[in-house]
Design a protein around this motif. Structure first.
Motif, PDB file in Angstrom:
ATOM      1  N   GLN A  83      32.750  58.641  55.175  1.00 62.10           N
ATOM      2  CA  GLN A  83      33.560  58.135  56.282  1.00 62.10           C
ATOM      3  C   GLN A  83      34.215  58.939  57.221  1.00 62.10           C
ATOM      4  N   PRO A  84      34.144  58.910  58.605  1.00 65.12           N
ATOM      5  CA  PRO A  84      34.781  59.625  59.516  1.00 65.12           C
ATOM      6  C   PRO A  84      36.088  60.397  59.248  1.00 65.12           C
ATOM      7  N   ALA A  85      36.944  59.860  58.445  1.00 65.39           N
ATOM      8  CA  ALA A  85      38.103  60.256  57.914  1.00 65.39           C
ATOM      9  C   ALA A  85      37.961  61.257  56.799  1.00 65.39           C
ATOM     10  N   ASP A  86      36.735  61.087  56.311  1.00 66.18           N
ATOM     11  CA  ASP A  86      36.632  61.996  55.235  1.00 66.18           C
ATOM     12  C   ASP A  86      36.209  63.524  55.644  1.00 66.18           C
ATOM     13  N   MET A  87      35.718  63.444  56.969  1.00 68.70           N
ATOM     14  CA  MET A  87      35.367  64.792  57.385  1.00 68.70           C
ATOM     15  C   MET A  87      36.604  65.251  58.380  1.00 68.70           C
ATOM     16  N   ALA A  88      37.570  64.741  58.810  1.00 64.45           N
ATOM     17  CA  ALA A  88      38.705  64.954  59.470  1.00 64.45           C
ATOM     18  C   ALA A  88      39.648  65.835  58.944  1.00 64.45           C
ATOM     19  N   ASP A  89      40.236  66.640  59.521  1.00 62.29           N
ATOM     20  CA  ASP A  89      41.711  67.389  59.441  1.00 62.29           C
ATOM     21  C   ASP A  89      41.188  68.472  58.189  1.00 62.29           C
ATOM     22  N   GLY A  90      40.109  69.035  58.118  1.00 61.96           N
ATOM     23  CA  GLY A  90      39.687  70.123  56.923  1.00 61.96           C
ATOM     24  C   GLY A  90      40.533  71.366  57.606  1.00 61.96           C
ATOM     25  N   SER A  91      40.783  72.330  56.385  1.00 60.52           N
ATOM     26  CA  SER A  91      41.423  73.309  56.544  1.00 60.52           C
ATOM     27  C   SER A  91      40.857  74.548  56.283  1.00 60.52           C
ATOM     28  N   ILE A  92      39.800  74.444  55.281  1.00 58.07           N
ATOM     29  CA  ILE A  92      38.854  75.737  54.861  1.00 58.07           C
ATOM     30  C   ILE A  92      37.761  75.248  54.173  1.00 58.07           C
ATOM     31  N   THR A  93      36.639  75.797  54.415  1.00 61.95           N
ATOM     32  CA  THR A  93      35.169  75.198  53.702  1.00 61.95           C
ATOM     33  C   THR A  93      34.542  76.281  53.068  1.00 61.95           C
ATOM     34  N   ILE A  94      33.771  75.943  52.138  1.00 60.74           N
ATOM     35  CA  ILE A  94      33.000  76.564  51.220  1.00 60.74           C
ATOM     36  C   ILE A  94      31.707  76.009  51.385  1.00 60.74           C
ATOM     37  N   THR A  95      30.627  76.757  51.655  1.00 64.30           N
ATOM     38  CA  THR A  95      29.135  76.385  51.728  1.00 64.30           C
ATOM     39  C   THR A  95      28.373  77.169  50.671  1.00 64.30           C
ATOM     40  N   ASN A  96      27.607  76.268  49.812  1.00 63.82           N
ATOM     41  CA  ASN A  96      26.855  76.900  48.516  1.00 63.82           C
ATOM     42  C   ASN A  96      25.483  77.046  49.212  1.00 63.82           C
ATOM     43  N   VAL A  97      25.059  78.503  49.601  1.00 65.39           N
ATOM     44  CA  VAL A  97      23.983  78.710  50.152  1.00 65.39           C
ATOM     45  C   VAL A  97      22.904  79.135  48.832  1.00 65.39           C
ATOM     46  N   GLY A  98      23.529  79.440  47.854  1.00 64.24           N
ATOM     47  CA  GLY A  98      22.848  79.946  46.738  1.00 64.24           C
ATOM     48  C   GLY A  98      21.851  78.932  46.089  1.00 64.24           C
ATOM     49  N   ILE A  99      22.419  77.655  46.337  1.00 68.06           N
ATOM     50  CA  ILE A  99      21.691  76.568  45.540  1.00 68.06           C
ATOM     51  C   ILE A  99      20.154  76.512  46.182  1.00 68.06           C
ATOM     52  N   PHE A 100      19.955  77.332  47.117  1.00 69.22           N
ATOM     53  CA  PHE A 100      18.719  77.175  47.962  1.00 69.22           C
ATOM     54  C   PHE A 100      17.981  78.596  47.575  1.00 69.22           C
ATOM     55  N   GLY A 101      18.579  79.487  46.849  1.00 71.04           N
ATOM     56  CA  GLY A 101      18.056  80.685  46.528  1.00 71.04           C
ATOM     57  C   GLY A 101      18.362  81.844  47.501  1.00 71.04           C
ATOM     58  N   THR A 102      19.501  81.424  48.419  1.00 70.10           N
ATOM     59  CA  THR A 102      19.699  82.483  49.449  1.00 70.10           C
ATOM     60  C   THR A 102      20.822  83.538  49.007  1.00 70.10           C
ATOM     61  N   ASP A 103      20.621  84.637  49.068  1.00 68.42           N
ATOM     62  CA  ASP A 103      21.921  85.577  48.804  1.00 68.42           C
ATOM     63  C   ASP A 103      22.905  85.240  49.449  1.00 68.42           C
ATOM     64  N   THR A 104      23.181  85.229  50.857  1.00 67.01           N
ATOM     65  CA  THR A 104      24.054  85.248  51.583  1.00 67.01           C
ATOM     66  C   THR A 104      23.922  84.908  52.980  1.00 67.01           C
ATOM     67  N   GLY A 105      24.812  84.650  53.783  1.00 69.20           N
ATOM     68  CA  GLY A 105      24.486  84.457  55.104  1.00 69.20           C
ATOM     69  C   GLY A 105      25.929  84.584  56.071  1.00 69.20           C
ATOM     70  N   THR A 106      25.966  84.370  57.253  1.00 75.17           N
ATOM     71  CA  THR A 106      26.962  84.571  58.358  1.00 75.17           C
ATOM     72  C   THR A 106      27.326  83.054  58.767  1.00 75.17           C
ATOM     73  N   PRO A 107      28.253  82.365  57.855  1.00 77.02           N
ATOM     74  CA  PRO A 107      28.302  81.027  58.243  1.00 77.02           C
ATOM     75  C   PRO A 107      29.040  80.738  59.523  1.00 77.02           C
ATOM     76  N   ILE A 108      28.872  79.571  60.208  1.00 74.99           N
ATOM     77  CA  ILE A 108      29.851  79.234  61.680  1.00 74.99           C
ATOM     78  C   ILE A 108      31.023  78.401  61.021  1.00 74.99           C
ATOM     79  N   LEU A 109      31.893  78.515  61.671  1.00 78.45           N
ATOM     80  CA  LEU A 109      33.202  77.929  61.041  1.00 78.45           C
ATOM     81  C   LEU A 109      33.078  76.430  61.407  1.00 78.45           C
ATOM     82  N   ASN A 110      33.688  75.851  60.527  1.00 74.40           N
ATOM     83  CA  ASN A 110      34.004  74.253  61.004  1.00 74.40           C
ATOM     84  C   ASN A 110      34.918  74.196  62.025  1.00 74.40           C
ATOM     85  N   PRO A 111      34.761  73.417  63.124  1.00 77.05           N
ATOM     86  CA  PRO A 111      35.686  73.365  64.217  1.00 77.05           C
ATOM     87  C   PRO A 111      37.145  72.915  63.528  1.00 77.05           C
ATOM     88  N   GLY A 112      38.298  73.757  64.101  1.00 79.54           N
ATOM     89  CA  GLY A 112      39.603  73.378  63.610  1.00 79.54           C
ATOM     90  C   GLY A 112      40.298  74.179  62.285  1.00 79.54           C
TER      91      GLY A 112
END
Length: 479
Positions: free
Chosen positions: A386-415
């Protein structure tokens, strides 16, 4: 009326045989002097042969694709020449040689201009009694002194134009201007049918001849390679698209999740000045903890992964560095510090990337966090976030390792002011207690909004996340 037979001539290359590539005339056609009647192929090139007579084609004596010896009659033409004119005039003329020539050449095919600076003109045939004795003319246009003609001898065959440059005369190798593209008539026909330019085909046949296999391989290599252009059960994101006529493209309107994601990422990338810090760490103890938790009956109904420990480490680090849990209010020109942590989990779904967040994640213990992550990800992959579940986030984690990727330069979630990329965990050599041992190693990458987070704060926050992953027991002290 006289029937003339035109023998295959030597076109000046010491030719002994040639292949009939293509007839340019058919039985019943009217031909003029110097009109191209056939295309032949020698071991070196393609050559167009002109007719030495004007008349009507009465027979084609060699089929396309056949090899013919020099001197063999290949076409029969009925002319208006006097009945006494011999039918082998071209062959006789072909046997003449010039004083400086290297061998017999095709009748009428000059290798240079005559002494008078121009091509010999054809004169109308005169009665045999009025023909004066003349000396035959060599291919260079100069007179020879070795033979004379009787007044009763027939007029010499009409002159033909200088040989045209062979067709398909293209360099076979870079820098070469004389090597010709060689291919047998059936191969040329195949190339034409397949739309293949023989000049672009790499020859593998003897002597540099392009083979049928070469043409087929080239055509297959140049054929359009369809990837994921048609929608199916595994590609629902193509269902609303329009496939191009050639099947090579599918155009899908930008809408729904993809549109919102694109707008958010563009706004974030070009609004918040990103800076990323990296750290490589030994997570062997985390892997041991995960293994123990999988055997714990309290965690029997949830999926335990290293991501769970990383998420808990982030929450503990936020507690130590609350400044990173903030947002920039451009309209009010204020920094908003949040006294809660809505932890975003980037989830790749069939509909695109979504980042729902766990509300008040800082209040959850490890088991509660595991259950929240499982519910959040399963809902996202089912497309029910739901849209409410994606609103008002404060900090995020992205698991790129699940795809075998060592690391990356993630883009911030707005806000938000921070996002952590958690890389693949690999068994690698590592210095542990002064010795090189095989350890579980991963890389972390933290991107922050540099308007809110200075380099020192970013480094300290990332270091604390790393410390918990290196030794999860530290969380008991910080918790």
């Amino acid at each position: 009326m006289t029937t003339q037979r035109f023998p295959l001539p030597d076109v000046g290359e010491g030719l002994t045989e040639a292949e009939i590539v293509e007839w340019r005339v058919a039985v019943g056609d009217t031909v003029a002097v110097n009109q191209v009647i056939v295309e032949i192929e020698s071991a070196k090139s393609l050559v167009e042969l002109p007719s030495p007579w004007a008349g009507t084609v009465t027979a084609l004596l060699a089929e396309e694709g056949t090899t013919v010896d020099v001197g063999t009659a290949i076409i029969e033409i009925t002319t208006d020449a006097p009945a006494g004119a011999p039918s082998d005039a071209p062959a006789a003329a072909a046997e003449e040689t010039s004083g400086e020539g290297s061998g017999s050449v095709l009748v009428g095919y000059g290798t240079g201009e005559g002494a008078g600076g121009g091509r010999r003109r054809r004169r109308a045939a005169a009665p045999a009694a009025e023909v004066e004795a003349k000396r035959p003319t060599s291919m260079s246009g100069t007179s020879t002194s070795s033979a004379r003609l009787d007044v009763d001898a027939p007029a010499p065959a009409p002159a033909a134009p200088t040989i045209e440059k062979p067709m398909a005369s293209v360099p076979a190798t870079p820098g070469s201007s004389t090597t010709r593209v060689l291919a047998k008539p059936p191969v040329r026909k195949l190339a034409k049918d397949l739309g293949v330019d023989l000049a672009s085909v790499h020859p593998t046949g003897p002597g540099g001849i392009v083979t049928r296999e070469d043409v087929v391989a080239h055509a297959e290599g140049a054929a359009p390679k369809a990837l994921a252009t048609y929608p199916d059960d595994d590609q629902p994101w193509l269902a609303s698209g329009t496939v191009s006529q050639d099947g090579r493209q599918t155009r899908v309107p930008v809408k729904s999740v993809r549109k919102r994601t694109a707008e958010a990422m563009v706004a974030s990338a070009f609004t918040a000045p990103h800076v990323t810090v990296f750290q490589t760490i030994d997570v062997t103890k985390t892997m041991k903890l995960v293994a123990r938790l999988k055997e714990d009956r309290d965690f029997a109904d949830v999926r335990v992964t290293p991501l769970l420990v990383a998420a808990k480490a982030m929450l503990l680090a936020v507690n130590r560095h609350p400044q990173i849990n903030a947002s920039w209010d451009e309209a009010a020109q204020e920094i908003v510090y949040k006294h809660y942590v809505n932890l975003g989990i980037a989830a790749a779904t069939p509909r695109g990337l979504v980042v729902p967040n766990i509300k008040d994640a800082h209040t959850l213990d490890l088991l509660g966090l595991a259950k929240a992550i499982a519910t959040l990800t399963s809902t996202a992959r089912a497309g029910r976030t739901q849209p409410a579940d994606m609103a008002d986030g404060s900090i995020t984690i992205t698991n790129v390792g699940i795809f075998g990727t060592d690391t990356g330069t993630p883009i911030l979630n707005p806000g938000e002011a921070g996002i952590l990329a958690f890389g693949a965990i690999r068994r690698q050599p590592w210095v542990h207690k002064g010795k090189i041992k095989a350890r579980w190693v991963t890389q972390l990458a933290l991107s922050v909004d540099h308007r809110l987070v200075d380099g020192e704060l970013a480094a300290r926050y990332l270091a604390d996340v790393a410390k918990v992953l290196e030794d999860p027991a530290r969380g008991l002290v910080w918790g």
